[in-house]
Design a protein around this motif. Structure first.
Motif, short mmCIF file in Angstrom:
data_model
loop_
_atom_site.label_atom_id
_atom_site.label_comp_id
_atom_site.label_asym_id
_atom_site.label_seq_id
_atom_site.Cartn_x
_atom_site.Cartn_y
_atom_site.Cartn_z
N LEU A 108 0.83 -1.34 0.22
CA LEU A 108 -0.22 0.37 -0.17
C LEU A 108 1.03 1.51 0.00
O LEU A 108 -0.16 1.72 -0.61
CB LEU A 108 -1.09 0.30 1.02
CG LEU A 108 -1.45 0.84 1.08
CD1 LEU A 108 -2.89 0.93 0.06
CD2 LEU A 108 -2.77 1.40 2.26
N PHE B 157 2.21 1.74 -3.53
CA PHE B 157 0.81 2.39 -3.96
C PHE B 157 0.94 3.58 -3.76
O PHE B 157 0.38 4.44 -4.99
CB PHE B 157 -0.24 1.33 -4.11
CG PHE B 157 -1.79 1.93 -5.07
CD1 PHE B 157 -1.71 0.81 -6.16
CD2 PHE B 157 -2.72 2.81 -4.39
CE1 PHE B 157 -3.06 1.91 -6.70
CE2 PHE B 157 -3.39 3.01 -4.68
CZ PHE B 157 -3.76 2.08 -5.96
N CYS C 233 -5.92 -0.07 -5.14
CA CYS C 233 -4.28 -1.37 -4.13
C CYS C 233 -4.19 -2.66 -4.92
O CYS C 233 -3.45 -3.22 -5.51
CB CYS C 233 -4.11 -0.79 -3.42
SG CYS C 233 -2.49 -1.44 -2.55
#
Length: 201
Positions: free
Chosen positions: A159, A162, A194
């Motif tokens: 994450l 991303f 994501c």
């Protein structure tokens, strides 16, 4: 407590600790001149300037001015509010000697002085949006598998990549960041996007 939507940028961790006592905002420390080489933090500041706006509050010595100028160049595509603190002779209690220029940094100034500087710079409840209530909690991160689980650190890393966040960002700082930038619904959509991107690889 002063609650702000904008991200506040200071030089060091002790400056951050100081203003956390009376400012409720997402606060980032540049770690002094390290900001010049920290590409992840530079990208984060650029993103935050565009999304939330940033308030720069560095020391009033030459080093602080150099760091301020560098941050302004990083954030040139976003909103920047400059808060200048006065040059007051002295040294911080935790230090044995004063700095090179013999003046107090942000950490050594009183709450009253810093609040006055914010007001002089236009940062007041009348001109600055009040920070929204935090919608995303630690328990929500846990339920999403981003904390407390066997693979949580790996999921956070995916994450972070991303979102183009520093991989070294601590969980509490991450929580502050997402509450500053996203609503709960927006964050859920980002996580889904994501996940879909990761699955397609």
């Amino acid at each position: 407590m002063i609650r702000l939507n904008q991200t506040v940028v200071v030089e060091g961790k002790y400056d951050k600790i100081k203003i956390e006592n009376f400012i409720d905002a997402f606060i980032i420390a540049t770690d002094g001149f390290r900001i010049f080489k920290n590409e992840e933090k530079r990208a984060l500041l650029s993103s935050l300037a565009r999304k939330t706006g940033i308030i720069i509050m560095t020391d009033s010595d030459s080093a602080g001015m150099m760091i301020r100028s560098h941050i302004k160049s990083i954030a040139s595509q976003g909103e920047v509010i400059n808060v200048y603190v006065p040059r007051i002779k002295g040294k911080e209690k935790r230090k044995n000697t004063s700095g090179a220029e013999g003046i107090l940094g942000v950490e050594g100034l009183s709450e009253e002085i810093i609040k006055e500087c914010l007001i002089k710079s236009g940062v007041t409840g009348d001109t600055v949006l009040m920070r929204k209530e935090k919608e995303i909690s630690k328990s929500m991160l846990y339920e999403m598998g981003l904390t407390g689980g066997k693979d949580s650190s790996k999921k956070r890393e995916v994450l972070y990549n991303f979102l183009k966040l520093p991989l070294c960002m601590q969980t509490n700082s991450f929580l502050d960041y997402i509450n500053t930038v996203y609503s709960k619904a927006e964050f859920e959509r980002v996580c889904e996007e994501c996940l879909n991107q990761a699955d397609s690889k």
